[in-house]
Design a protein around this motif. Structure first.
Motif, PDB file in Angstrom:
ATOM      1  N   THR A 305      -3.340 -29.615  34.838  1.00 34.82           N
ATOM      2  CA  THR A 305      -2.036 -29.885  35.445  1.00 34.82           C
ATOM      3  C   THR A 305      -1.283 -28.607  35.789  1.00 34.82           C
ATOM      4  N   PHE A 306      -1.503 -27.559  35.017  1.00 40.47           N
ATOM      5  CA  PHE A 306      -0.668 -26.365  35.181  1.00 40.47           C
ATOM      6  C   PHE A 306      -1.449 -25.065  35.446  1.00 40.47           C
ATOM      7  N   CYS A 307      -2.781 -25.121  35.444  1.00 40.88           N
ATOM      8  CA  CYS A 307      -3.609 -23.924  35.688  1.00 40.88           C
ATOM      9  C   CYS A 307      -3.445 -22.852  34.620  1.00 40.88           C
ATOM     10  N   VAL A 308      -2.893 -23.193  33.477  1.00 39.26           N
ATOM     11  CA  VAL A 308      -2.882 -22.289  32.319  1.00 39.26           C
ATOM     12  C   VAL A 308      -3.287 -23.120  31.108  1.00 39.26           C
ATOM     13  N   GLY A 309      -3.751 -22.450  30.056  1.00 38.40           N
ATOM     14  CA  GLY A 309      -4.224 -23.158  28.881  1.00 38.40           C
ATOM     15  C   GLY A 309      -3.132 -23.351  27.841  1.00 38.40           C
ATOM     16  N   PRO A 481      -3.708 -20.650  40.575  1.00 35.02           N
ATOM     17  CA  PRO A 481      -5.024 -20.578  41.206  1.00 35.02           C
ATOM     18  C   PRO A 481      -6.070 -21.440  40.480  1.00 35.02           C
ATOM     19  N   LEU A 482      -6.944 -22.073  41.245  1.00 36.39           N
ATOM     20  CA  LEU A 482      -8.011 -22.883  40.654  1.00 36.39           C
ATOM     21  C   LEU A 482      -9.126 -23.075  41.670  1.00 36.39           C
ATOM     22  N   LYS A 540     -12.834 -24.871  37.807  1.00 36.88           N
ATOM     23  CA  LYS A 540     -12.542 -23.601  37.123  1.00 36.88           C
ATOM     24  C   LYS A 540     -11.059 -23.307  37.269  1.00 36.88           C
ATOM     25  N   TYR A 541     -10.395 -23.089  36.158  1.00 36.93           N
ATOM     26  CA  TYR A 541      -8.959 -22.783  36.166  1.00 36.93           C
ATOM     27  C   TYR A 541      -8.810 -21.308  35.838  1.00 36.93           C
ATOM     28  N   MET A 542      -8.055 -20.603  36.687  1.00 34.24           N
ATOM     29  CA  MET A 542      -8.014 -19.145  36.583  1.00 34.24           C
ATOM     30  C   MET A 542      -6.890 -18.696  35.650  1.00 34.24           C
ATOM     31  N   ALA A 543      -6.904 -19.190  34.423  1.00 28.40           N
ATOM     32  CA  ALA A 543      -5.895 -18.767  33.447  1.00 28.40           C
ATOM     33  C   ALA A 543      -6.227 -17.360  32.952  1.00 28.40           C
ATOM     34  N   LYS A 550       3.636 -17.219  32.478  1.00 30.21           N
ATOM     35  CA  LYS A 550       2.753 -18.036  33.307  1.00 30.21           C
ATOM     36  C   LYS A 550       2.603 -17.409  34.703  1.00 30.21           C
ATOM     37  N   ARG A 551       3.669 -16.857  35.225  1.00 30.18           N
ATOM     38  CA  ARG A 551       3.593 -16.233  36.550  1.00 30.18           C
ATOM     39  C   ARG A 551       2.625 -15.054  36.530  1.00 30.18           C
ATOM     40  N   ASP A 552       2.651 -14.264  35.448  1.00 29.75           N
ATOM     41  CA  ASP A 552       1.703 -13.142  35.336  1.00 29.75           C
ATOM     42  C   ASP A 552       0.267 -13.676  35.293  1.00 29.75           C
ATOM     43  N   GLN A 553       0.076 -14.768  34.562  1.00 33.22           N
ATOM     44  CA  GLN A 553      -1.276 -15.342  34.479  1.00 33.22           C
ATOM     45  C   GLN A 553      -1.758 -15.789  35.863  1.00 33.22           C
TER      46      GLN A 553
END
Ligand SMILES: Cc1cc2nc3c(=O)[nH]c(=O)nc-3n(C[C@H](O)[C@H](O)[C@H](O)COP(=O)(O)OP(=O)(O)OC[C@H]3O[C@@H](n4cnc5c(N)ncnc54)[C@H](O)[C@@H]3O)c2cc1C
Length: 676
Positions: A305-309, A481-482, A540-543, A550-553
């Motif tokens: 949902t958010f592209c971060v873990g 990104p994903l 693939k999630y680009m975390a 989160k913006r930096d990630q």
């Protein structure tokens, strides 16, 4: 490359064993450009050529955008001009005026841009001139269609937008688009009621793959019964996992029906406030205190949902999305307290509701229906079923004289008012053509109004005359990104043999692998047996865990993504499928028929996150949210797109399109531009 060895012990020692040398339909559009005829002939040799029977009686032309493979999504050729502008190496002032004037130019041919054209025509009629400029070689933005032809069968799947999510929560304007296009979700679901059951009928379940790099040996763990991945694995699956005894005990404690109150002594409001400011990772490790090994299962929580873990995912979202660890907190029903006011599309849809509907090509069906309605001569298909196999005539999208023209492979580089923004009656729109040998260099057209239905973070480069506060607000959100990689297989017997339809592989290159949903539409027919071809989705999630925000990630993930070649994606897909499915008899060289990598460096709209952003931006419609400041009209320019709602959802994209069109129409009465 590294030697890889599947879990069944048969050696896969090099690229050849992975089938990297096999002729499959992947390299015809490697890096976005067609390779030579000889290579193309080789590339298509491994899969059946399109036949009339597989395309509903209509064979697609060669070079048909949805059938292109290799690196798709944000494909090479689509973004270089924009990056050159950003880096200051391209001067829009050198553009040639092509002598065209439009009532409305829309920048971006995604769902928001297409819907803006739809709302505009609906309001003012078809006696107008509208131009949509889109930098990719296909329309739809994230809503993109992938096609494969394997052993005489047409396979259709989504390259981006997966589903019409929670349609019961669609806003009024998004619903109106579906109604205007004749979309009938009930008819579709009824037609697929038997298909939906196929995998369950075959006993296929969701499993976890423990990779040897993390766990010393590769191991696939499949639960004996269907389980909800978010709710955690079943006790039986935990027992079979390679976790230590202590980690297993912690997992059983975490998943037990009777949970302690880990935040005892606090009120419900205090608990929610704490969970909003605590990552799910910290909640599990520091408050619930599970063993780090057990956390392996949950490190990807929220990534879809958010592209971060889980490290960048508020625990409060975890509670709402059904992850374990909260039942003892007595937080009450979910729409409660902090969640009472969750209207609008801005909050990232932490709470899901109702079922979602997935057409075979995802929401590309909506994009194709919109194009069919805007440019009726582009397709004979009229219904959602017709468009299952119905072709779009891409040559018809940009013909002179029609009310709406869609100009693909055209990257807008500059939008400015002719004169002062307060007094101007026209804008000049400059763009670069990326696929037109005769139109080298830059072109420009005139527009009475412009709607920017592209990406917020790029608009300050395109419209430098915007006020600085608005430019800052536009630049605030960084898109997630994903990558959706689609692999066409000749059969899926290995999935059946292993009893799986989906595998979570958190610490591998692709974090999940699943059979495409078993659905059909019109003459697109889903498989009825594991002996038939199918598409496997590898996400693939680009975390980039460990970075401060989160913006930096997202920024780091995007840079990393753009550096990965198609060849590396292919190698990783082959290797990962071999390792997971090898024990079921899978041979990547024999069984893979085609690969399309849908790369989305600018993916989901940025959503506010209570770990990093003010809580009120997340849980209310606060007017100081950057998306609100950013979307204000400026002279003759309005701003649509899902970034304008800070919500990565189709209904937000439609609603913002409607607002932007409303601004345009409120601004002027229409003596229309002369058609050319
Ligand atoms: C992989 C993926 C899966 C998703 N799944 C779902 C889902 O299941 N359900 C859901 O509701 N939402 C989903 N989304 C969210 C999706 O972003 C929205 O649903 C919606 O499609 C956004 O539409 P848009 O038009 O606002 O943006 P986009 O689709 O991004 O369209 C904007 C267009 O503008 C173009 N553009 C940008 N700059 C320029 C320029 N300078 N010149 C010309 N053109 C330009 C872009 O290339 C793009 O085509 C998903 C997104 C991604 C990336």
């Amino acid at each position: 490359m590294n030697t890889t060895r599947p879990a069944n012990g048969s050696p896969i020692a090099d690229d050849r064993a992975l089938g990297m040398d096999r002729a499959i339909t992947r390299r015809d559009f490697v890096n976005g450009a067609a390779v030579g005829i000889a290579a193309l002939a080789t590339a298509t040799a491994g899969a059946a050529a399109p036949s009339a029977s597989t395309t509903g009686g209509k064979a697609p032309p060669t070079n048909y955008p949805p059938a292109r493979m290799g690196m798709r999504g944000s494909h090479p050729g689509a973004f270089e001009a924009a990056h050159a502008l950003r880096d200051g190496s391209l001067d829009p002032a050198t553009a040639v005026d092509v002598g065209e004037t439009y009532d409305l130019v829309i920048v971006g041919g995604g769902l928001s841009g297409l819907a803006a054209a739809h709302f505009f025509i609906k309001s003012v009629g078809r006696d107008v001139r509208v131009l949509i400029l889109e930098n990719h070689d296909d329309f739809g933005g994230h809503a993109r269609r992938n096609e494969f032809r394997v052993d005489g069968r047409l396979l259709v799947t989504n390259g981006g937008v997966l589903e019409i999510e929670s349609p019961d929560r669609y806003n009024r304007w998004a619903r109106s688009v579906l109604d205007d296009l004749g979309v009938d979700l009930h008819r579709y679901e009824q037609a697929n009621s038997a298909n939906y059951k196929l995998y369950d009928t075959l006993g296929l379940r969701s499993g976890h793959f423990f990779d040897r790099e993390t766990w010393r040996r590769d191991q696939l763990v499949v639960p004996p019964a269907a389980s909800d991945m978010r709710g955690g694995p079943s006790p039986d699956a935990i027992a079979r996992s390679p976790l230590s005894a202590r980690a297993k005990a912690d997992m059983l404690r975490l998943l037990a029906p009777d949970q302690p109150d880990y935040l005892a002594g606090r009120s419900i409001a205090e608990k929610k406030a704490l969970l909003a400011k605590t990552s799910y990772r910290d909640y599990l490790l520091k408050i619930v205190k599970i063993d780090p090994q057990a956390f392996w299962y949950f490190q990807g929580a929220g990534q879809g949902t958010f592209c971060v873990g889980a490290d960048a995912y508020p625990a409060l979202f975890g509670w709402v999305q059904g992850y374990p660890g909260f039942s003892g907190l007595q937080l009450g029903p979910i729409p409660d307290g902090l969640f009472e006011s969750l209207p609008g599309g801005h909050h990232g849809r932490q709470k899901e509701s109702g079922s979602s509907v997935h057409f075979p090509d995802g929401s590309a069906t909506l994009a194709r229906l919109l194009v069919g309605s805007l440019v009726p001569g582009a397709t004979k298909a009229r219904t959602q079923e017709d468009l299952g196999t119905g072709l779009i005539d891409y040559g018809a999208l940009d013909r002179p004289g029609q009310p709406v023209r869609i100009r693909l492979s055209s990257t807008v580089l500059n939008v400015r008012h002719e004169g002062s923004p307060a007094a101007a009656t026209e804008c000049i729109v400059t763009y670069a053509r990326s696929n037109d040998a005769e139109a080298k260099g830059l072109q420009r057209v005139r527009a009475r109004n412009v709607i920017m239905a592209c990406w917020n973070m790029f608009i300050p480069y395109l419209v430098p005359e915007l006020p600085s506060l608005q430019r800052e607000a536009l630049a605030y959100g960084v898109k997630g990104p994903l990558v959706y990689t689609n692999v066409a297989l000749r059969n899926w017997r290995a999935f059946q043999k292993l009893g799986i339809q989906r595998v979570s592989s958190q610490t591998m290159f692709f974090q999940d692998v699943s059979l495409a949903e078993c659905v059909g539409i019109g003459e697109v027919v889903p498989p009825t047996s594991p002996d038939e071809p199918i598409v496997v989705a590898m996400n693939k999630y680009m975390a980039a865990p460990g970075l401060p925000t989160k913006r930096d990630q997202h920024r780091a993930g995007r840079a990393e993504l753009l550096a990965i070649s198609f060849e590396e994606f292919e190698r990783q897909a082959r290797s990962q499928l071999a390792r997971i499915l090898g024990p079921g008899g899978f041979d990547p060289g024999r069984d893979i028929a085609g690969i399309t990598v849908n790369r989305w460096p600018h993916g989901y709209a940025y959503t506010y996150n209570s770990l990093y952003d003010p809580v009120e931006w997340v849980f209310s419609e606060a007017p100081d949210r950057p998306c609100v400041v950013a979307r204000q009209p400026f002279g003759l320019i309005s701003i649509a797109n899902s970034d304008a709602a800070a919500s990565p959802h189709t209904d937000a994209a439609f609603e913002e399109a409607h607002r932007a069109v409303g601004e345009v129409i409120a601004q002027r009465t229409f003596p229309f531009a002369r058609r050319a």
